[in-house]
Write a protein that holds these residues in place. Structure first.
Motif, PDB file in Angstrom:
ATOM      1  N   ALA A 450      22.692 116.049  59.425  1.00 46.23           N
ATOM      2  CA  ALA A 450      22.618 117.310  58.921  1.00 46.23           C
ATOM      3  C   ALA A 450      23.725 118.370  59.973  1.00 46.23           C
ATOM      4  N   THR A 451      23.584 118.070  61.071  1.00 49.04           N
ATOM      5  CA  THR A 451      24.181 118.910  62.080  1.00 49.04           C
ATOM      6  C   THR A 451      25.196 118.272  63.040  1.00 49.04           C
ATOM      7  N   LEU A 452      26.286 117.825  62.350  1.00 50.21           N
ATOM      8  CA  LEU A 452      27.518 117.208  63.259  1.00 50.21           C
ATOM      9  C   LEU A 452      28.840 118.196  63.019  1.00 50.21           C
ATOM     10  N   ASN A 453      29.466 118.157  64.237  1.00 48.01           N
ATOM     11  CA  ASN A 453      30.677 119.085  64.446  1.00 48.01           C
ATOM     12  C   ASN A 453      31.906 118.212  64.731  1.00 48.01           C
ATOM     13  N   ASN A 454      31.755 117.767  66.020  1.00 46.83           N
ATOM     14  CA  ASN A 454      33.054 116.943  66.328  1.00 46.83           C
ATOM     15  C   ASN A 454      32.936 115.588  65.654  1.00 46.83           C
ATOM     16  N   ARG A 650      22.156 126.087  67.999  1.00 43.64           N
ATOM     17  CA  ARG A 650      22.547 126.149  66.619  1.00 43.64           C
ATOM     18  C   ARG A 650      22.069 125.051  65.858  1.00 43.64           C
ATOM     19  N   SER A 651      21.949 123.875  66.309  1.00 41.09           N
ATOM     20  CA  SER A 651      21.522 122.738  65.629  1.00 41.09           C
ATOM     21  C   SER A 651      20.034 122.753  65.275  1.00 41.09           C
ATOM     22  N   GLN A 652      19.397 123.236  66.572  1.00 39.01           N
ATOM     23  CA  GLN A 652      17.959 123.376  66.343  1.00 39.01           C
ATOM     24  C   GLN A 652      17.474 124.515  65.211  1.00 39.01           C
ATOM     25  N   LEU A 691      28.468 124.541  64.915  1.00 37.65           N
ATOM     26  CA  LEU A 691      27.295 123.452  65.603  1.00 37.65           C
ATOM     27  C   LEU A 691      27.948 123.159  66.810  1.00 37.65           C
ATOM     28  N   GLU A 692      27.054 122.707  67.824  1.00 38.04           N
ATOM     29  CA  GLU A 692      27.377 121.930  68.953  1.00 38.04           C
ATOM     30  C   GLU A 692      28.046 120.855  68.905  1.00 38.04           C
TER      31      GLU A 692
END
Length: 982
Positions: A450-454, A650-652, A691-692
Motif C-alpha cells: 500500500a506504500t510504494l514510491n520508487n 509517511r508510510s507509517q 511516500l518514502e
C-alpha cells in the motif's frame, strides 16, 4: 466383537455386490481370497471396501431381488471358512470337556454366534489392530500421514462426524444382539430340556441343530447383508463422490484453459466454480471489485510475468494474490510460497486458507517461529502452499536450491513489498528474491504493497510489470486536531487543511487535567456501537490511556454485551493458569483493552478475536498493530505523531489511517491525528509529502546482508567465481541502485572488498588462479567455519564469538544443571539490548547452587561484582555483553524450571510478551547453534545436548510432557495453549 462383526458384514456385502452374474464365464471366487486380503497392507483392504461401498445400487425392494440366484452362497469360500472355524471350536471345546471329565453335549445356538464372532475377530484383527480411527478418516479423504498441523483441526471435525455415524451403527448392532437374546429367552422350557438329553438322542439333536444353525446363520447373514447394502452413507456418500469427480474434471478443464491462449476464463478466472462457492461460504465474497477483475485479466498476468501492484490499505489486494496462488496450485500443479512480514499475519493467513486446502486438495504449511521443515517434504500428488515469515522464507528458498528443487516453486507472493527497504529484514527479503530470480526462470514473483514510491527501481529489480489504483471500498476522511479545533486534511487548501468543527465537550477541571487532548470525547462519539483504534507512542502509554478512558466512561458501557465480555475475561484466565492482568481486568468490562508486544501471543489472539466479534469496541495500541493482523475500525485516532521518540514516517502514517473504515460495515472511515503546536510544521509536511523511497540495505546491513549473501552464494554453489558473483550482484536491488547508494565505488570493487574480508576472517578460501586470461581471477569455496555459519544461519557479527564461547565451554562444561547450556544458546542480539535490574540480579545470583555459581565464575562474573552494581558503587569495567547475557540466561533457566511465564514475569519485573519473545528467540538460536555444531567435528559433544535443550526451549513444559508436544497438531486439535499443559 460387535465392531468385528460390523466390519465382517460390510465385507460380505461388498463381495456379494461385486460378484459377476452367473454364466458370465468368470469364477465366483475362491477360498484364497480372504487370505489375500489379510496379507495386504493394513488399510488397503479397508480402502477397497470403502470404494466398493459407494458403488451405485439398483433400487431393489426384496432380499431375493438383492441376491438374485445366489441362494447357494452358503457353499462359497466365506461360509466354508465359517464351518472350518466352527468345527475347530467344537473340537477344542470337546477336548476341553473330556479333559475335565465331562461328556460332550449338544452346543446351543450361541455357539454358532461365537464361531462367527471368532472368525470375524480373526478376519478383521489386523485392520483393527494397526490403523487408528484418525488414519481411517485420513485415508478416506486421500490425505497423507504428514498432514501439516495447521490442517489437523479440520480432521478432528471430520472424525466427530464419523464417530456420530459409528454410534448409530453400534446402536443398531446392540438392538440386533438384544433381539437374539430375547428370542432365546422366549424358547419354551421343553425345547431347552431337549438340549440337555444324553446318548443317541443327543447326537440327533446335535446334527439337527447344526443343520438348523447353518440355515439360520445363512438367513441371518443374508438379512444383515441386505441391511448393509441399503444403509445410508452420509459422510462418504455418492453425492460427495460425484462432487469430487466433478471438481477433478473442472480442474482438468481449467488446467487446459490456463495453458491455452484463449480469452475464456472459465467459471472463475480459470478456476473451478467450487472456488467461487468457497469464497462465498468462507469469506462472504460474492463479487470482485472492478480493479480486481482488471488486474486478474491483465495480459502480463495471463502470460505469467512478474507483477507489482499497489493500492491503499483495505483495497482488497490479498484476494488477487490468493486467486493467483490457487491457479498455480490447482491448474499448473506447482508449489507456492507466500512471504508475510510477521508471525501473527502468517498465523492469520494459515487459519484463513487451511479450509481451502482441505476442500480443494492442497497442503497449507506454516513456516514461522519454530515451525517449518527444511527441506520441505517432497510430495507426488498434492501441492503445498508455504506461508512464511521473511526469515523462514529465505531459509526455505536456500533449502530448495541446495536440494535442486527450486524449480518446483511456481509462484512467490510477497506482501508488504516496501519492507525490502527496512533494515536487516529488508536485506534478507532482497537476498531471497534475488536468488529466486537467478536460479529459477520459471518461478513467477508477485509483490504487493500500500506504500510504494520508487516503483521503477523495484520493477527493474524484479523484471516486473506494474499496476496501481486508488480504489478504496470505504471513503476515508482525514482530520487533524489542534487544541479544541478539528481540521480536515485537504490537499487543495493552501496549508493542506481546512477547518471542520469545534470539539463539543463539557470537561470538568479534573477531566481536563487527566485528558487534555479530549480523547474521551473523540472516543465516545463512536463507541460502543462502532469500533475505534487509538494509536499511542509507547506501550506504557497504551495502558495508561486505556485506564484513563475507562475511569470516566459511564456505567452504561458495562451493560453492553456484558456476557461476551465476561467470556473474554474467563478465557484470558483460562490460558494463563488463572492469572489476569489487573489493567485488563479493569478495562475489559467497559469493552476496552490495550494491545502491544508486552502481551503473550495467546492473550493478543483472544483480544483480537473479541475485537473482531464486537465484544471489545476500543483498542489502545502501538504502531505494530497497523502492520499486523487485519483489525479495521470506524475511527482511528493517533495519540501523537510519534513512534516512541521518532517522528512518524509517511508510510507509517498511511498504514495507521488505512485501518479506518470496514468494508461492508461502515459507509465512511475517519482518522484523527492529535498534534501540539510545536509539531504543526512537521505534520503539515507529513500529510503533504510523498511516500518514502525503498532503498537496498544489502550493504548497509553488511553482516546480515552482503556478507551472508556471499557466503550462501558460494556455499550453495550458485556463484563461486568473482565474475559470477558480480553478475549476481548486478541483478539485486542494490545493483540497480548502486550509483545512488555508493557513487565512489564500482560494483566489482565492492564485491572484491567483501570477498577479501570473508577470506581474511576464515569463512572463505581462494581455490585457484586462472592465469590464462589477462586478468587474474579467483574462484572460492566455503571453509568449515563458513559452512557452519551458513548452515546455522548465524549472524556473521557473532560467529567468531560463538565459536570462542563453544570452544571455551569444552574446557569446563558444567552439566549438573542446564544453566551453562542455556547461556550458550541465549541470543547475542537480545543480550546487547538488555538492561538488567541489578537488585533482582543480585537476589537471583545469591540463590544459585554451587554448580551454578561455578558457571558464573567460568564466565568471569562474580557475586561481588553484582553486589557492587546493585549498591551503585563504581567498579572496574567487565564485559557488558557477558553480564547481560548471563542475566537473560537466569530468566530462561527460571522459566524452564517453573514453566510459568506469569511467575517469572513477576520475579524479574519483565513484560510477559518480552519473556515469551526471549524464549522463542532462544529456541530458534539453540537450533541454529545445533546446526553450527553439526558442521564442526570438534563440537560433537554439544549435538545430543542441544537436541534436548532445543525441545525444552521450544515447548517449555515439564520433561514428561515433551513427547506429547511432539505429536503433530496435538495443541491445535486439543485447543489448549501450552500453559494449560504445564
Amino acid at each position: 466383537m460387535d465392531e468385528g462383526g460390523s466390519r465382517l458384514r460390510r465385507r460380505v456385502s461388498v463381495r456379494k455386490r461385486d460378484r459377476p452374474s452367473p454364466g458370465s464365464g468368470l469364477a465366483a471366487g475362491s477360498a484364497a481370497e480372504p487370505r489375500q486380503e489379510r496379507e495386504e497392507e493394513p488399510g488397503a483392504g479397508s480402502r477397497r471396501r470403502r470404494t466398493a461401498e459407494v458403488q451405485p445400487l439398483e433400487n431393489n425392494d426384496s432380499e431375493e431381488d438383492m441376491f438374485g440366484d445366489y441362494d447357494n452362497f452358503a457353499e462359497n469360500s466365506f461360509l466354508a471358512q465359517v464351518d472350518d472355524v466352527e468345527q475347530q471350536y467344537m473340537q477344542v471345546s470337546e477336548r476341553g470337556k473330556r479333559a475335565a471329565g465331562l461328556s460332550t453335549e449338544g452346543l446351543p445356538w450361541e455357539s454358532g454366534a461365537t464361531a462367527v464372532g471368532s472368525f470375524a475377530e480373526s478376519e478383521t484383527d489386523e485392520p483393527v489392530r494397526n490403523p487408528s480411527k484418525r488414519e481411517d478418516v485420513s485415508a478416506e479423504l486421500g490425505i497423507l500421514d504428514d498432514v501439516p498441523s495447521s490442517q489437523v483441526l479440520y480432521f478432528e471435525n471430520v472424525q466427530n462426524s464419523a464417530d456420530d455415524l459409528g454410534s448409530q451403527c453400534t446402536e443398531e448392532r446392540d438392538w440386533n444382539a438384544s433381539s437374539l437374546k430375547t428370542l432365546n429367552e422366549e424358547l419354551p422350557p421343553n425345547s431347552i430340556e431337549q438340549h440337555q438329553q444324553t446318548g443317541d438322542s443327543s447326537s440327533k439333536v446335535r446334527s439337527g441343530s447344526e443343520e438348523n444353525r447353518r440355515k439360520s446363520l445363512k438367513e441371518h447373514l443374508k438379512s444383515v447383508m441386505t441391511g448393509n447394502a441399503r444403509a445410508q452413507t452420509p459422510v462418504f456418500s455418492k453425492t460427495k463422490q460425484l462432487k469430487e469427480t466433478l471438481l477433478s474434471e473442472e480442474i482438468s478443464v481449467a488446467k487446459k484453459t490456463i495453458e491455452s491462449s484463449s480469452d475464456d476464463l472459465g467459471p472463475f478466472y480459470s478456476l473451478p466454480g467450487k472456488v467461487r462457492d468457497l469464497y462465498v461460504q468462507f469469506k462472504g465474497i460474492e463479487k470482485l471489485y472492478e480493479w480486481q477483475h482488471t488486474c486478474l485479466t491483465l495480459n502480463s498476468v495471463q502470460e505469467r510475468k512478474n507483477l507489482i501492484y499497489s493500492l491503499p490499505t483495505s483495497g482488497g489486494k490479498t484476494l488477487v494474490a490468493e486467486i493467483l496462488m490457487l491457479q498455480e496450485l490447482l491448474c499448473r500443479r506447482r508449489d507456492v510460497l507466500m512471504i508475510l512480514p510477521y508471525v501473527a499475519i502468517v498465523q492469520e493467513k494459515i487459519s484463513g486458507l487451511s479450509s481451502f486446502g482441505i476442500e480443494l486438495g492442497f497442503f497449507v504449511e506454516e513456516y514461522a517461529g519454530s515451525k517449518g521443515k527444511f527441506p520441505p517434504i517432497k510430495r507426488r500428488e498434492k501441492k503445498s502452499l508455504y506461508i512464511a515469515t521473511i526469515e523462514k522464507g529465505h531459509s526455505l528458498v536456500n533449502s530448495l536450491i541446495e536440494t535442486g528443487r527450486i524449480g518446483s516453486l511456481g509462484l512467490v507472493v510477497v506482501d508488504e513489498l516496501h519492507m525490502i527497504g527496512e533494515g536487516s529484514r529488508g536485506a534478507i527479503l532482497e537476498m531471497t528474491l534475488a536468488k529466486i530470480l537467478y536460479t529459477s526462470k520459471t518461478t513467477q514473483i508477485i509483490g504487493m504493497s500500500a506504500t510504494l514510491n520508487n516503483v521503477e527501481d523495484l520493477q527493474e529489480f524484479l523484471q516486473a510489470e506494474y499496476y496501481t489504483s486508488q480504489f478504496r471500498p470505504v471513503e476515508l476522511k482525514e482530520y487533524l486536531k489542534i487544541n479544541d479545533a478539528i481540521y480536515e486534511v485537504d490537499g487543495r487548501a493552501e496549508n493542506g487543511m481546512t477547518f471542520s468543527r469545534l470539539l463539543n465537550c463539557q470537561y470538568s477541571d479534573t477531566l481536563k487535567k487527566m485528558d487534555p487532548d479530549h480523547l474521551l470525547a473523540l472516543v465516545t462519539e463512536v463507541v460502543p456501537n462502532y469500533s475505534c483504534l487509538v494509536f499511542c507512542p509507547t506501550k506504557k502509554n497504551c495502558e495508561n490511556v486505556a485506564e484513563m478512558i475507562c475511569k470516566f466512561l459511564s456505567k452504561e458501557y458495562l451493560k453492553h454485551r456484558e456476557k461476551e465480555k465476561y467470556e473474554v475475561i474467563k478465557n484470558l484466565k483460562s490460558i494463563s493458569g488463572g492469572n489476569l492482568c489487573p489493567v485488563l481486568k479493569r478495562t475489559i468490562p467497559f469493552g476496552v483493552a490495550y494491545h502491544h508486544s508486552g502481551l503473550t501471543s495467546d492473550e493478543r489472539r483472544l483480544l483480537e478475536e473479541a475485537y473482531s466479534t464486537g465484544a471489545l469496541c476500543l483498542f489502545t495500541c502501538t504502531s505494530t498493530l497497523a502492520a499486523g493482523v487485519n483489525l479495521p475500525a470506524r475511527r482511528v485516532i493517533l495519540r501523537a505523531p510519534y513512534v516512541a521518540k521518532e517522528f512518524l514516517k509517511r508510510s507509517q502514517y498511511k498504514q495507521m489511517i488505512g485501518r479506518a473504515g470496514r468494508a461492508g460495515i461502515d459507509s465512511v472511515g475517519e482518522s484523527i491525528l492529535i498534534l501540539q503546536e510545536k509539531d504543526r510544521q512537521q505534520v503539515s509536511e507529513l500529510i503533504s509529502r510523498p511516500l518514502e523511497n525503498c532503498y537496498s540495505h544489502l550493504v548497509q546491513e553488511f553482516t546480515k546482508g552482503i556478507q551472508t549473501l556471499f557466503l550462501s552464494l558460494i556455499g550453495l554453489k550458485i556463484a563461486t567465481s568473482l565474475d559470477d558473483i558480480c553478475h549476481f550482484m548486478g541483478g539485486t536491488l542494490f545493483g540497480v541502485q548502486q550509483k545512488i547508494l555508493l557513487k565512489e565505488k564500482s560494483l566489482r570493487e565492492i564485491t572484491v572488498e567483501w570477498l577479501r574480508y570473508l577470506t581474511e576472517k576464515g569463512l572463505l578460501q581462494k581455490d585457484a588462479v586462472d592465469k590464462s586470461k589477462e586478468e587474474i581471477e579467483y574462484s572460492f569455496h566455503i571453509t568449515k567455519l563458513g559452512r557452519a555459519s551458513f548452515k546455522g544461519t548465524i549472524d556473521l557479527a557473532y560467529c567468531d564469538i560463538l565459536y570462542r564461547d563453544l570452544k571455551k565451554g569444552l574446557e569446563g562444561l558444567v552439566l549438573e544443571s542446564l544453566l551453562h547450556l542455556i547461556y550458550l544458546t541465549t541470543p547475542y542480539d537480545m543480550a546487547s539490548q538488555c538492561v538488567p535490574d541489578w537488585m533482582i540480579y543480585f537476589r537471583q545470583f545469591s540463590q544459585l547452587s554451587p554448580a551454578e555459581q561455578n558457571v558464573a565464575a567460568l564466565l568471569g562474573v562474580s557475586e561481588n561484582f553484582i553486589g557492587k552494581k546493585a549498591s551503585g558503587q563504581a567498579i572496574k569495567k567487565v564485559d557488558k555483553d557477558i553480564v547481560n547475557r548471563l542475566y537473560l540466561s537466569f530468566v530462561l533457566y527460571t522459566l524452564l524450571k517453573e514453566t510459568n511465564i506469569w511467575s517469572v514475569s513477576e520475579k524479574f519485573n519483565m513484560p510477559r510478551g518480552y519473556i515469551q519473545s526471549l524464549l522463542t528467540g532462544a529456541a530458534s538460536f539453540s537450533s541454529c547453534v545445533l546446526h553450527f555444531c553439526e558442521e564442526l567435528e570438534e563440537f560433537w559433544v554439544y549435538r545430543a545436548l542441544l537436541v534436548e535443550l532445543t525441545k525444552k526451549l521450544t515447548y517449555c513444559v515439564k520433561a514428561e510432557l515433551i513427547p506429547l508436544m511432539e505429536v503433530t497438531g496435538v495443541l491445535e486439535v486439543s485447543g489448549f495453549p501450552v500453559s494449560q499443559l504445564r
